[in-house]
Design a protein around this motif. Structure first.
Motif, short mmCIF file in Angstrom:
data_model
loop_
_atom_site.label_atom_id
_atom_site.label_comp_id
_atom_site.label_asym_id
_atom_site.label_seq_id
_atom_site.Cartn_x
_atom_site.Cartn_y
_atom_site.Cartn_z
N UNK A 176 92.37 3.20 23.14
CA UNK A 176 93.77 3.46 22.84
C UNK A 176 94.06 4.95 22.80
N UNK A 177 93.14 5.70 22.24
CA UNK A 177 93.32 7.16 22.22
C UNK A 177 93.32 7.72 23.64
N UNK A 178 92.44 7.17 24.47
CA UNK A 178 92.42 7.60 25.87
C UNK A 178 93.72 7.23 26.56
N UNK A 179 94.24 6.03 26.25
CA UNK A 179 95.48 5.59 26.86
C UNK A 179 96.66 6.43 26.40
N UNK A 180 96.65 6.82 25.13
CA UNK A 180 97.77 7.60 24.60
C UNK A 180 97.88 8.96 25.26
N UNK A 181 96.79 9.47 25.78
CA UNK A 181 96.82 10.77 26.45
C UNK A 181 96.61 10.61 27.96
N UNK A 182 96.78 9.38 28.44
CA UNK A 182 96.56 9.10 29.86
C UNK A 182 97.47 9.95 30.74
N UNK A 183 96.90 10.65 31.68
CA UNK A 183 97.66 11.46 32.61
C UNK A 183 96.98 11.41 33.98
N UNK A 184 97.77 11.25 35.02
CA UNK A 184 97.22 11.40 36.36
C UNK A 184 96.83 12.86 36.57
N UNK A 185 95.93 13.09 37.49
CA UNK A 185 95.49 14.46 37.75
C UNK A 185 96.46 15.20 38.66
#
Length: 283
Positions: free
Chosen positions: A46-55
């Motif tokens: 969830x933490x990874x998803x909350x900061x999910x960004x394409x490159x």
């Protein structure tokens, strides 16, 4: 009513529709808890998803667009062009090569161009009561189009903001919820919490009832060091209207060679929101 007329009215009404709908797959009926799941692995996802960004800061694609309004249906092709924190643009084509409509969302304004009848609406978000009431601004729309979590009132979300959400588990799905007065925001995630499968925005009015926007995501494909949904299904129901929209992407890319702002020709006539609502309600 000819398809082009239905299409023109639908396009001019889209800002209203983004703030109003109801879905047959109703996540608002699911219960919630006050804390996130205790699983350490799930919390990390969830933490990874909350900061999910394409490159990349750019997403471009050919699209297939279809919409159903009552017993009227329209299908078109087009282009989607987005630049992070700057613009979202949809160009819809008639007959495969003639641009019939353009929707452009920036931080400052919403632009809807009816190319068929050479008319347009360009207003700040504050002038559109239905968007403001449902807590939808540029950053909300960007999160919806980019398949990301968002928190109303914030330009972007970080891991520390996860404490603002409630959560529950429903079968193989994880539900995140954020409640603010009459507004409810919900996200349906896969069991690992790595992908957003659906976003729901609901506004509860004790007099007029509940309106919702339901945005389903499917067919995730590798793109820019992440997984990106190429099929988007929107379900919208107003008190006396129902609209279904499908937006499918083909040939995902990150083209940067395009102007991020539309210049409006003097040949176009500006119309008011009242004109748009009158046409929409006449359907």
């Amino acid at each position: 009513m000819k398809g082009t007329k239905v299409f023109a009215i639908l396009i001019m009404a889209l800002p209203l529709l983004f703030g109003s709908c109801r879905s047959s797959k109703n996540v608002t009926d699911l219960g919630t808890k006050n804390t996130l799941p205790e699983s350490v692995g799930l919390n990390k996802n969830l933490k990874d998803l909350s900061t999910k960004r394409l490159s990349t800061d750019f997403v471009t694609s050919k699209i297939k667009f279809s919409a159903e309004v009552g017993n009227q249906t329209v299908s078109l092709t087009g282009n989607l062009k987005m630049k992070r924190n700057d613009v979202i643009r949809l160009q819809l084509m008639a007959f495969g090569f003639v641009e019939a409509a353009r929707l452009e969302f920036t931080k400052e304004y919403v632009l809807i161009m009816d190319r068929i009848n050479k008319q347009y609406l360009k207003v700040p978000y504050s002038h559109l009561d239905f968007l403001r009431t449902n807590g939808i601004n540029f950053h909300t729309l960007q999160a919806l189009f980019w398949n990301e979590l968002f928190l109303p009132g914030h330009q972007q979300i970080n891991a520390s903001m996860l404490n603002e959400f409630q959560s529950s588990v429903d079968g193989d799905n994880l539900i995140l919820q954020y409640q603010k007065e009459k507004l409810s925001y919900k996200w349906l995630l896969n069991s690992e919490g790595k992908e957003i499968k659906m976003t729901n925005i609901a506004y509860s009015d004790p007099i007029n009832g509940t309106t919702q926007l339901n945005w389903d995501y499917d067919d995730f494909k590798p793109f820019s060091n992440s997984q990106f949904p190429t099929k988007n299904n929107l379900r919208l129901i107003l008190p006396n209207k129902q609209i279904s929209i499908q937006l499918n992407m083909n040939y995902l890319g990150n083209d940067t060679d395009w102007e991020t702002r539309t210049v409006i020709s003097g040949k176009y006539r500006e119309v008011s929101i009242d004109d748009i609502l009158r046409r929409f309600l006449a359907l």
